[in-house]
Design a protein around this motif. Structure first.
Motif, PDB file in Angstrom:
ATOM      1  N   ASN A 178     114.390  69.037  34.251  1.00  0.00           N
ATOM      2  CA  ASN A 178     112.983  68.625  34.310  1.00  0.00           C
ATOM      3  C   ASN A 178     112.858  67.116  34.480  1.00  0.00           C
ATOM      4  O   ASN A 178     111.996  66.636  35.231  1.00  0.00           O
ATOM      5  CB  ASN A 178     112.255  69.073  33.044  1.00  0.00           C
ATOM      6  N   GLU A 179     113.707  66.364  33.783  1.00  0.00           N
ATOM      7  CA  GLU A 179     113.675  64.905  33.914  1.00  0.00           C
ATOM      8  C   GLU A 179     114.063  64.474  35.323  1.00  0.00           C
ATOM      9  O   GLU A 179     113.441  63.581  35.918  1.00  0.00           O
ATOM     10  CB  GLU A 179     114.608  64.268  32.880  1.00  0.00           C
ATOM     11  N   ASP A 180     115.099  65.099  35.873  1.00  0.00           N
ATOM     12  CA  ASP A 180     115.537  64.769  37.234  1.00  0.00           C
ATOM     13  C   ASP A 180     114.456  65.101  38.253  1.00  0.00           C
ATOM     14  O   ASP A 180     114.217  64.342  39.203  1.00  0.00           O
ATOM     15  CB  ASP A 180     116.818  65.526  37.583  1.00  0.00           C
ATOM     16  N   LEU A 181     113.794  66.239  38.063  1.00  0.00           N
ATOM     17  CA  LEU A 181     112.754  66.655  39.005  1.00  0.00           C
ATOM     18  C   LEU A 181     111.498  65.781  38.873  1.00  0.00           C
ATOM     19  O   LEU A 181     110.827  65.506  39.875  1.00  0.00           O
ATOM     20  CB  LEU A 181     112.405  68.131  38.792  1.00  0.00           C
ATOM     21  N   ASP A 182     111.181  65.369  37.654  1.00  0.00           N
ATOM     22  CA  ASP A 182     110.044  64.452  37.461  1.00  0.00           C
ATOM     23  C   ASP A 182     110.285  63.151  38.226  1.00  0.00           C
ATOM     24  O   ASP A 182     109.378  62.624  38.892  1.00  0.00           O
ATOM     25  CB  ASP A 182     109.841  64.148  35.975  1.00  0.00           C
ATOM     26  N   GLU A 194     114.522  69.758  49.456  1.00  0.00           N
ATOM     27  CA  GLU A 194     115.977  69.880  49.595  1.00  0.00           C
ATOM     28  C   GLU A 194     116.696  69.388  48.342  1.00  0.00           C
ATOM     29  O   GLU A 194     117.622  70.038  47.833  1.00  0.00           O
ATOM     30  CB  GLU A 194     116.454  69.093  50.809  1.00  0.00           C
ATOM     31  N   LYS A 195     116.276  68.233  47.845  1.00  0.00           N
ATOM     32  CA  LYS A 195     116.906  67.694  46.638  1.00  0.00           C
ATOM     33  C   LYS A 195     116.595  68.573  45.429  1.00  0.00           C
ATOM     34  O   LYS A 195     117.449  68.778  44.558  1.00  0.00           O
ATOM     35  CB  LYS A 195     116.429  66.264  46.386  1.00  0.00           C
ATOM     36  N   GLY A 196     115.364  69.091  45.356  1.00  0.00           N
ATOM     37  CA  GLY A 196     114.998  69.979  44.255  1.00  0.00           C
ATOM     38  C   GLY A 196     115.855  71.226  44.226  1.00  0.00           C
ATOM     39  O   GLY A 196     116.266  71.693  43.158  1.00  0.00           O
ATOM     40  N   GLY A 209     101.040  60.427  41.787  1.00  0.00           N
ATOM     41  CA  GLY A 209     101.851  61.432  42.461  1.00  0.00           C
ATOM     42  C   GLY A 209     101.184  62.801  42.429  1.00  0.00           C
ATOM     43  O   GLY A 209      99.967  62.932  42.505  1.00  0.00           O
ATOM     44  N   ASP A 210     101.994  63.833  42.283  1.00  0.00           N
ATOM     45  CA  ASP A 210     101.484  65.213  42.270  1.00  0.00           C
ATOM     46  C   ASP A 210     101.034  65.559  40.855  1.00  0.00           C
ATOM     47  O   ASP A 210     101.749  66.180  40.084  1.00  0.00           O
ATOM     48  CB  ASP A 210     102.572  66.177  42.742  1.00  0.00           C
ATOM     49  N   TYR A 211      99.816  65.141  40.515  1.00  0.00           N
ATOM     50  CA  TYR A 211      99.339  65.356  39.145  1.00  0.00           C
ATOM     51  C   TYR A 211      99.054  66.832  38.855  1.00  0.00           C
ATOM     52  O   TYR A 211      99.055  67.259  37.707  1.00  0.00           O
ATOM     53  CB  TYR A 211      98.103  64.501  38.849  1.00  0.00           C
ATOM     54  N   TYR A 212      98.823  67.612  39.898  1.00  0.00           N
ATOM     55  CA  TYR A 212      98.668  69.059  39.695  1.00  0.00           C
ATOM     56  C   TYR A 212      99.962  69.636  39.119  1.00  0.00           C
ATOM     57  O   TYR A 212      99.948  70.416  38.165  1.00  0.00           O
ATOM     58  CB  TYR A 212      98.354  69.760  41.019  1.00  0.00           C
ATOM     59  N   HIS A 213     101.075  69.257  39.720  1.00  0.00           N
ATOM     60  CA  HIS A 213     102.380  69.734  39.247  1.00  0.00           C
ATOM     61  C   HIS A 213     102.654  69.232  37.832  1.00  0.00           C
ATOM     62  O   HIS A 213     103.159  69.977  36.982  1.00  0.00           O
ATOM     63  CB  HIS A 213     103.473  69.255  40.196  1.00  0.00           C
ATOM     64  N   SER A 214     102.324  67.964  37.579  1.00  0.00           N
ATOM     65  CA  SER A 214     102.545  67.408  36.237  1.00  0.00           C
ATOM     66  C   SER A 214     101.729  68.157  35.190  1.00  0.00           C
ATOM     67  O   SER A 214     102.189  68.367  34.065  1.00  0.00           O
ATOM     68  CB  SER A 214     102.181  65.915  36.219  1.00  0.00           C
ATOM     69  N   PHE A 215     100.506  68.558  35.560  1.00  0.00           N
ATOM     70  CA  PHE A 215      99.670  69.297  34.611  1.00  0.00           C
ATOM     71  C   PHE A 215     100.286  70.655  34.279  1.00  0.00           C
ATOM     72  O   PHE A 215     100.189  71.134  33.137  1.00  0.00           O
ATOM     73  CB  PHE A 215      98.265  69.487  35.177  1.00  0.00           C
ATOM     74  N   LEU A 216     100.942  71.285  35.248  1.00  0.00           N
ATOM     75  CA  LEU A 216     101.634  72.538  34.966  1.00  0.00           C
ATOM     76  C   LEU A 216     102.744  72.321  33.942  1.00  0.00           C
ATOM     77  O   LEU A 216     102.970  73.171  33.066  1.00  0.00           O
ATOM     78  CB  LEU A 216     102.225  73.121  36.257  1.00  0.00           C
ATOM     79  N   GLU A 217     103.430  71.187  34.061  1.00  0.00           N
ATOM     80  CA  GLU A 217     104.485  70.865  33.096  1.00  0.00           C
ATOM     81  C   GLU A 217     103.890  70.644  31.708  1.00  0.00           C
ATOM     82  O   GLU A 217     104.459  71.062  30.697  1.00  0.00           O
ATOM     83  CB  GLU A 217     105.254  69.616  33.541  1.00  0.00           C
ATOM     84  N   ILE A 218     102.729  69.987  31.645  1.00  0.00           N
ATOM     85  CA  ILE A 218     102.059  69.781  30.364  1.00  0.00           C
ATOM     86  C   ILE A 218     101.694  71.123  29.737  1.00  0.00           C
ATOM     87  O   ILE A 218     101.897  71.357  28.542  1.00  0.00           O
ATOM     88  CB  ILE A 218     100.796  68.910  30.547  1.00  0.00           C
TER      89      ILE A 218
END
Length: 281
Positions: free
Chosen positions: A12-16, A30-32, A245-254
């Motif tokens: 999760n840290e690497d992907l963030d 690709e990196k993900g 950045g992609d705050y939608y994705h960050s909100f899913l993490e929250i």
């Protein structure tokens, strides 16, 4: 179990960091994929070398830990597939393309509706059939991927959970892209309510600011609740000279935090109360 959680946390840290530093969506995907595959191999090695202490631990792993990791791999693989075939034509054709994919993703939920409701309601009465290895019951329905899965590292439904989580993230991404195309034509709004020479800088974590923005949006305290989340996020980006950045994705993490999904808001409250106590002397 601590080793499994560490592998997931590290991923999760690497992907963030990847989401923050990489703008090109195909490079990001690709990196993900690469990061997720490595984490999956490490986690499989841990599982095979360290047997679970109990059925409860095994269920917890295959219901809550492995799917969260596997969902990242599914997400980035599907993201690469979708974005690499994205039309290069008009905004209208791109919006249509994304809506078609959203419908396909939602079809998966409908095709697995019984299990989808079981999982969303946090039910547990069938966990031993769904999330223990070697307990497959075909009468409960099977994901087609199970036929090709690793029996030592899979149960009948852990991949289904991972797919649900991944498709949730994909739908958020696609809706975000649709918003950009429909509202801003792929560009940020031209009107800037703040002076570009502002001296305010957000020095905390981006995810903390995103948590606060979503709390303000959900409480309807800005414009009587008639402000879009992207407009609110953009205003804070301008105020604090920050790219969220992609705050939608960050909100899913929250949302996926199991212990305390509102830890920053709780910190703000505690800090304010402490300040009041200090002033009261």
């Amino acid at each position: 179990m601590d080793a499994h959680k560490y592998i997931l946390q590290k991923l999760n840290e690497d992907l963030d960091l990847l989401e923050q530093e990489t703008e090109d969506v195909l490079e990001k995907a690709e990196k993900g994929i690469r990061y997720s595959r490595l984490a999956m191999r490490n986690m499989r090695k841990q599982v095979l070398e360290n047997p679970f202490a109990s059925n409860t631990d095994e269920i917890t792993f295959f219901k809550k830990i492995k799917p969260r990791l596997c969902s990242k791999l599914i997400y980035y693989a599907k993201l690469f597939n979708i974005e690499s075939k994205r039309p290069r034509g008009s905004n209208k054709s791109q919006v249509k393309y994304f809506y078609n994919h959203i419908r396909k993703l939602q079809d998966y939920f409908h095709d697995n509706l019984e299990f989808y409701h079981y999982y969303r309601r946090n039910s547990t009465y069938l966990d031993q059939q769904y999330f223990l290895r070697g307990k497959t019951d075909v009468r409960l329905g099977l994901d087609t991927h199970f036929c090709f899965s690793d029996e030592e590292f899979s149960t009948s439904h852990d991949n289904t959970v991972a797919t649900i989580l991944a498709y949730d993230m994909l739908i958020v991404h696609l809706k975000s892209e649709i918003d950009k195309l429909e509202n801003y034509n792929g560009m940020e709004p031209q009107h800037n309510p703040f002076d570009k020479t502002t001296k305010f800088f957000w020095t905390g974590n981006k995810v903390d600011l995103i948590e606060m923005i979503y709390s303000l949006h959900s409480s309807a305290v800005v414009n009587h609740g008639k402000v879009d989340i992207k407009e609110l996020a953009y205003a804070f980006e301008q105020l604090f000279n920050i790219d969220l950045g992609d705050y939608y994705h960050s909100f899913l993490e929250i949302r996926s935090r199991k212990i305390n999904p509102t830890k920053f808001l709780d910190l703000l409250k505690a800090s304010l109360l402490q300040k009041m106590q200090e002033l009261d002397g």
